[in-house]
Write a protein that holds these residues in place. Structure first.
Motif, PDB file in Angstrom:
ATOM      1  N   ARG A 306       0.823  -1.205   0.000  1.00 40.50           N
ATOM      2  CA  ARG A 306       0.000   0.000   0.000  1.00 40.50           C
ATOM      3  C   ARG A 306       0.859   1.257   0.000  1.00 40.50           C
ATOM      4  O   ARG A 306       1.784   1.406   0.811  1.00 40.50           O
ATOM      5  N   TRP A 309      -1.795   6.488  -2.090  1.00 40.90           N
ATOM      6  CA  TRP A 309      -3.099   6.588  -2.750  1.00 40.90           C
ATOM      7  C   TRP A 309      -3.482   5.311  -3.503  1.00 40.90           C
ATOM      8  O   TRP A 309      -4.425   5.321  -4.294  1.00 40.90           O
ATOM      9  N   TRP A 310      -2.807   4.207  -3.225  1.00 42.13           N
ATOM     10  CA  TRP A 310      -3.066   2.977  -3.967  1.00 42.13           C
ATOM     11  C   TRP A 310      -2.760   1.755  -3.103  1.00 42.13           C
ATOM     12  O   TRP A 310      -2.045   1.834  -2.095  1.00 42.13           O
ATOM     13  N   GLU A 311      -3.318   0.615  -3.530  1.00 45.51           N
ATOM     14  CA  GLU A 311      -3.005  -0.677  -2.922  1.00 45.51           C
ATOM     15  C   GLU A 311      -3.101  -1.754  -3.999  1.00 45.51           C
ATOM     16  O   GLU A 311      -4.029  -1.757  -4.813  1.00 45.51           O
ATOM     17  N   GLU A 352      -6.330  -1.194  -6.304  1.00 43.45           N
ATOM     18  CA  GLU A 352      -7.322  -0.210  -5.890  1.00 43.45           C
ATOM     19  C   GLU A 352      -6.624   1.122  -5.668  1.00 43.45           C
ATOM     20  O   GLU A 352      -5.485   1.165  -5.162  1.00 43.45           O
ATOM     21  N   ALA A 353      -7.292   2.200  -6.047  1.00 40.92           N
ATOM     22  CA  ALA A 353      -6.728   3.533  -5.891  1.00 40.92           C
ATOM     23  C   ALA A 353      -7.796   4.476  -5.363  1.00 40.92           C
ATOM     24  O   ALA A 353      -8.998   4.237  -5.533  1.00 40.92           O
ATOM     25  N   TRP A 354      -7.360   5.528  -4.698  1.00 44.30           N
ATOM     26  CA  TRP A 354      -8.288   6.510  -4.165  1.00 44.30           C
ATOM     27  C   TRP A 354      -7.664   7.904  -4.265  1.00 44.30           C
ATOM     28  O   TRP A 354      -6.453   8.064  -4.360  1.00 44.30           O
ATOM     29  N   ARG A 355      -8.519   8.882  -4.247  1.00 41.99           N
ATOM     30  CA  ARG A 355      -8.056  10.271  -4.308  1.00 41.99           C
ATOM     31  C   ARG A 355      -8.944  11.122  -3.413  1.00 41.99           C
ATOM     32  O   ARG A 355     -10.174  11.065  -3.499  1.00 41.99           O
ATOM     33  N   THR A 363     -12.811   6.529  -5.274  1.00 41.78           N
ATOM     34  CA  THR A 363     -12.054   5.281  -5.252  1.00 41.78           C
ATOM     35  C   THR A 363     -12.537   4.365  -6.364  1.00 41.78           C
ATOM     36  O   THR A 363     -13.708   4.417  -6.773  1.00 41.78           O
ATOM     37  N   GLY A 365     -11.429   0.191  -8.021  1.00 43.03           N
ATOM     38  CA  GLY A 365     -10.539  -0.961  -7.968  1.00 43.03           C
ATOM     39  C   GLY A 365     -11.079  -2.102  -8.801  1.00 43.03           C
ATOM     40  O   GLY A 365     -12.262  -2.132  -9.157  1.00 43.03           O
TER      41      GLY A 365
END
Length: 662
Positions: A306, A309-311, A352-355, A363, A365
């Motif tokens: 992780r 901003w991502w995993e 998966e990514a989020w902002r 988000t 993914g």
């Protein structure tokens, strides 16, 4: 209990894990607090404070057959195998053969909380998280301590539990023994000599060790369990046992460096399940099936990396097992044996990514999973001669399934937010559904080694916040479950059928089948408030309208509701600090009527129950408690046979005990 994401401190815990990603706030979740968990002898009883969380039948794991202890969420289509994934610090607790959860394997006092994530679990959760995930977390103690609980009650109830934490919080030991003589589920004039009480005797043991190696947290957990219970009919009982081990390591993100988690686990389980046929008028029983062993093994690995901003991550699971049984009772003895089983596997990778931008959180993914079922066999032999009378070998199956989830959350103010999410998920059939036939009374259900995985597509809109101290959330959702696995009626006794054999009068023959699709729309709402510093109230509501479209495979089910799926479920509760030393808690649960069977011919009546608990602190080291389950002795209908004989959950049950701490 509201829709905001739980806070997780960056501390070393018994089982290493990463804190929740910011993306978790987009999806519907409910947090069950430790005090609610520890007030119940079994975890599944505490989870029911969230209305959509339930086992397949109305009975809890204290009296339910192991094969019906699968957990489902949202009442879309409950299943004995369960359509929700249950994890403890990331390791699945679902049985490797059946998908159900033997709740004896985890003690409520060891938990620091439970998070229920609703909606398909594409992303980090993967296969099996079809209607959601229940994430149990081990408690993190601050001091070495020792706790002993002793309790007794009605119907021969007894419980002894111990919890010890030592070596500077690095070691956690827990064990519990529970017994219950139970009640006879059939009441009134329909009860006969065939009927007997449902009892329970269970033992669960676990040990966990955690330590810090530089900036890496490592942990080990081992557990073992065994439970023996009756089925309410003379000669019918079951024994479920197993053991598990999980090894974990994690490093938190720091100074721009990504965090990571790595975990390997293994579980071994066994099930003995004996069933009987009931005579006309319930005058007696005859042994019908002896599933004397169901050995199974499961192995898994999961890993995640992780960033800010991502995993990204991978996981894999391998299951193998078989059902071994004696059946076809003729002349007072079993005349045939059956061995049925195989292997199943699933492996996937996800990203998966989020902002986050001010009040806006986005988000998205996706996952890609490879699944297979292989080495399927069903062999039946004549006991007297050893001759082979049936040898079925189903062709191997495999496939690749993509899933995804995405969502948005917008905070209009510090105390009000809106959110939207869409998702897809899938669940391969369990070894139990593929290979193990079973019997309940005179009803017989056949396995189906050709089952395809289930797939779910859904979306939801939600809102929540805090209104003058009232934490609240509301969610509306719509889902479509394709290739749903259900027990479909294909014959009515008396009669002799291919493979299944003779079905007696008053019984039906079913087979597990993919039945087209189930469409469901629903509404969920939760609210809680600290009225004063001594009084906390909470309430929740779930409404789900689910309907089957059987298509050409099961056209007779089109328009009907899935079995065991109520439309309305509501819960309410409160905790009142009555004085410096006395606390009272009351929990209410209402369920509307539900159908026992796929054809919607056996209706179970609505039920309202109340549970009361009083805790009195005697000293710094001792606490007394009094608990009354089903306070008003309500009739809670749990089953109905084809000839109209009803079964009920236990009535009022009083328990009292003492908790000692060193």
């Amino acid at each position: 209990m509201f829709d905001a994401p739980p806070t997780v401190d960056a501390v070393v815990v018994t089982a290493p894990r990463l804190p929740d990603a910011p993306a978790a706030a987009v999806f519907s979740s409910v947090q069950i607090e430790p005090r609610l968990l520890s007030a119940r002898p079994r975890v599944d009883d505490a989870l029911k404070s969230a209305p959509g969380a339930s086992l397949f039948r109305r009975t809890g794991s204290g009296i339910a057959n192991p094969t019906t202890q699968g957990l489902s969420l949202r009442s879309i289509a409950p299943s004995g195998a369960g359509r929700a994934l249950v994890t403890l610090d990331g390791a699945p607790l679902n049985d490797p053969f059946g998908g159900w959860v033997i709740w004896t394997q985890v003690q409520p006092a060891t938990l620091g909380g439970a998070q229920i994530v609703r909606g398909a679990g594409a992303g980090p959760f993967g296969a099996g998280a079809l209607t959601g995930v229940v994430r149990l977390q081990t408690a993190d103690g601050t001091n070495d301590d020792l706790q002993l609980e002793l309790a007794g009650g009605d119907e021969g109830y007894g419980r002894a539990a111990v919890l010890a934490r030592g070596a500077g919080r690095r070691l956690l030991l827990a064990g519990a023994y529970e017994r219950f003589d139970g009640e006879v589920p059939v009441r009134g004039p329909r009860r006969g000599a065939a009927d007997t009480a449902i009892g329970l005797e269970s033992t669960g043991l676990s040990a966990a060790f955690g330590d810090q190696l530089g900036d890496v947290a490592v942990g080990l957990r081992i557990a073992g369990w065994r439970e023996k219970r009756g089925a309410g009919l003379v000669g019918a009982d079951s024994v479920a046992s197993g053991k598990s081990v999980a090894v974990s390591a994690a490093r938190l993100a720091e100074d721009g460096r990504p965090g990571w988690r790595l975990q390997a686990w293994a579980m071994e389980s066994d099930l003995r399940n004996g069933s009987v046929a009931t005579a006309a008028g319930r005058t007696g029983t005859t042994p019908a099936n002896d599933q004397y062993a169901t050995p199974a093994q499961g192995y898994g690995l999961n890993a995640a990396l992780r960033g800010a901003w991502w995993e990204i991550g991978v996981d894999g699971r391998l299951f193998e097992g078989e059902s071994r049984e004696r059946f076809r009772n003729m002349g007072g003895a079993f005349t045939r044996t059956r061995v049925a089983g195989g292997q199943a596997s699933v492996a996937g990778l996800y990203g998966e990514a989020w902002r986050e931008s001010g009040p806006l959180l986005l988000t998205a993914g996706a996952r890609l999973d490879r699944w297979s079922s292989s080495d399927a066999k069903r062999q039946e032999r004549d006991i007297a001669t050893g001759g082979l009378v049936l040898d079925e070998r189903t062709a191997d199956q495999d496939g690749t399934t993509p899933t995804a989830r995405a969502g948005v959350r917008y905070a209009l103010a510090s105390d009000f937010f809106l959110r939207a999410a869409a998702y897809s998920g899938f669940r391969p059939a369990t070894l139990n559904e593929l290979h193990r036939p079973f019997r309940v009374g005179n009803d017989i259900t056949e396995a189906n080694a050709g089952l395809e995985p289930e797939r779910l597509f859904g979306g939801e809109l939600g809102a929540g916040g805090d209104l003058a101290g009232l934490a609240w959330s509301v969610t509306a959702f719509a889902t479509r479950l394709e290739d749903a696995i259900a027990n479909v009626t294909i014959g009515v006794g008396p009669g002799t059928f291919p493979v299944a054999g003779f079905v007696p009068a008053g019984g039906v023959l079913r087979q597990r089948q993919n039945v087209g699709q189930i469409e469901a729309v629903g509404l969920e709402a939760e609210a809680s408030r600290d009225v004063t510093d001594r009084l906390r109230l909470r309430a929740a509501l779930s409404a789900t309208d689910a309907r089957v479209d059987g298509g050409g495979q099961a056209a007779q089910l089109t328009g009907k509701r899935p079995a065991q799926a109520p439309i309305w479920t509501a819960t309410a509760g409160g905790e009142w600090q009555m004085g410096e030393r006395l606390t009272a808690a009351l929990d209410l649960r209402y369920e509307s009527g539900r159908w026992e069977d796929d054809l919607n011919t056996r209706r179970l009546s609505p039920a309202l129950t109340a549970d009361l608990r009083l805790d009195a602190t005697v000293s710094r080291r001792a606490r007394l408690f009094l608990a009354v389950d089903n306070l008003f002795d309500a009739n809670v209908e749990t089953a109905e046979t084809a000839d109209g004989v009803e079964s009920f959950a236990p009535g009022r049950l009083v328990r009292a005990g003492i908790v000692l701490r060193r």
